[in-house]
Design a protein around this motif. Structure first.
Motif, mmCIF file in Angstrom:
data_model
loop_
_atom_site.group_PDB
_atom_site.id
_atom_site.type_symbol
_atom_site.label_atom_id
_atom_site.label_comp_id
_atom_site.label_asym_id
_atom_site.label_seq_id
_atom_site.Cartn_x
_atom_site.Cartn_y
_atom_site.Cartn_z
ATOM 1 N N UNK A 159 0.802 -1.212 0.047
ATOM 2 C CA UNK A 159 -0.019 0.119 0.053
ATOM 3 C C UNK A 159 1.132 1.406 -0.181
ATOM 4 N N UNK A 160 1.877 1.292 0.779
ATOM 5 C CA UNK A 160 2.701 2.672 0.749
ATOM 6 C C UNK A 160 3.494 2.636 -0.406
ATOM 7 N N UNK A 161 3.947 1.577 -1.139
ATOM 8 C CA UNK A 161 4.596 1.761 -2.424
ATOM 9 C C UNK A 161 3.599 2.344 -3.370
ATOM 10 N N UNK A 162 2.293 1.737 -3.596
ATOM 11 C CA UNK A 162 1.291 2.256 -4.217
ATOM 12 C C UNK A 162 1.082 3.675 -4.093
ATOM 13 N N UNK A 163 0.860 4.095 -2.910
ATOM 14 C CA UNK A 163 0.734 5.698 -2.541
ATOM 15 C C UNK A 163 1.899 6.461 -3.077
ATOM 16 N N UNK A 164 3.067 5.700 -2.749
ATOM 17 C CA UNK A 164 4.299 6.660 -3.261
ATOM 18 C C UNK A 164 4.464 6.640 -4.811
ATOM 19 N N UNK A 165 3.966 5.789 -5.369
ATOM 20 C CA UNK A 165 4.009 5.684 -7.060
ATOM 21 C C UNK A 165 2.847 6.864 -7.415
ATOM 22 N N UNK A 166 1.903 6.722 -6.779
ATOM 23 C CA UNK A 166 0.510 7.693 -7.097
ATOM 24 C C UNK A 166 1.056 9.048 -6.791
ATOM 25 N N UNK A 167 1.659 9.413 -5.924
ATOM 26 C CA UNK A 167 2.416 10.615 -5.589
ATOM 27 C C UNK A 167 3.412 11.193 -6.655
ATOM 28 N N UNK A 168 4.196 10.187 -6.844
ATOM 29 C CA UNK A 168 5.199 10.697 -7.824
ATOM 30 C C UNK A 168 4.799 10.871 -9.255
ATOM 31 N N UNK A 169 3.659 10.285 -9.651
ATOM 32 C CA UNK A 169 2.999 10.517 -10.957
ATOM 33 C C UNK A 169 2.169 11.826 -10.723
ATOM 34 N N UNK A 170 1.372 12.048 -9.523
ATOM 35 C CA UNK A 170 0.819 13.229 -9.475
ATOM 36 C C UNK A 170 1.797 14.563 -9.502
#
Length: 169
Positions: A99-110
């Motif tokens: 979950x943390x990885x996914x959140x970090x990926x989304x944050x980077x993409x944003x």
């Protein structure tokens, strides 16, 4: 022992007996029946009650044993012990990491989105403002906000898909 004396001794912990029975038997009806059975047993043995140092503790033990017997009996095939139904509320460590990885990926993409799209995604999906409020804040019309939000979400979705599918579609 008179009825009044019995009631003065037993009634203060009657609800505790019910709660223990409910926790073990799950069913409210079964717990009510168990409570009645325990109170009836105590009443039948009222002459021996004064021999016990702690009648409440004795009653809790009786309740627990009665409920376990009920659970074991063939008559209670459909009942289950609460502990066997227990599910840990905590997320396992590997799920937390994912979950943390996914959140970090989304944050980077944003972060990579154009400024206006980034701001609209932040306000709508993270801060949870409605579209009219965002339009007023950014001095834009409602349609422009929706179009930018749609484009931003599409970009996020595509980059996530490419990342998690390793570029394979």
């Amino acid at each position: 022992m008179t009825q009044t004396e019995f009631l003065n001794i037993v009634m203060p912990f009657k609800d505790k007996v019910f709660r223990v029975a409910k926790r073990l038997l799950i069913s409210t009806e079964e717990a009510e029946d168990a409570t009645q059975e325990i109170l009836l047993k105590l009443w039948k043995n009222k002459k021996k009650i004064q021999e016990y140092k702690n009648v409440e503790a004795f009653s809790m033990t009786m309740t627990k044993n009665f409920c376990y017997d009920k659970l074991k009996s063939k008559q209670a095939q459909n009942l289950k012990i609460v502990h066997s139904n227990y599910e840990a509320k905590e997320t396992p460590l590997h799920k937390q990491v994912e979950l943390n990885d996914s959140v970090n990926w989304v944050a980077k993409i944003i972060e990579e989105l154009p400024e206006q799209q980034r701001l609209i995604v932040q306000l709508r999906d993270i801060e949870e403002y409605d579209l009219d409020e965002i339009a007023k804040m950014l001095n834009m019309n409602n349609t422009a906000v929706r179009v930018n939000l749609s484009r931003a979400r599409k970009a996020i979705r595509e980059k996530l898909t490419n990342t998690h599918n390793y570029g394979v579609k």
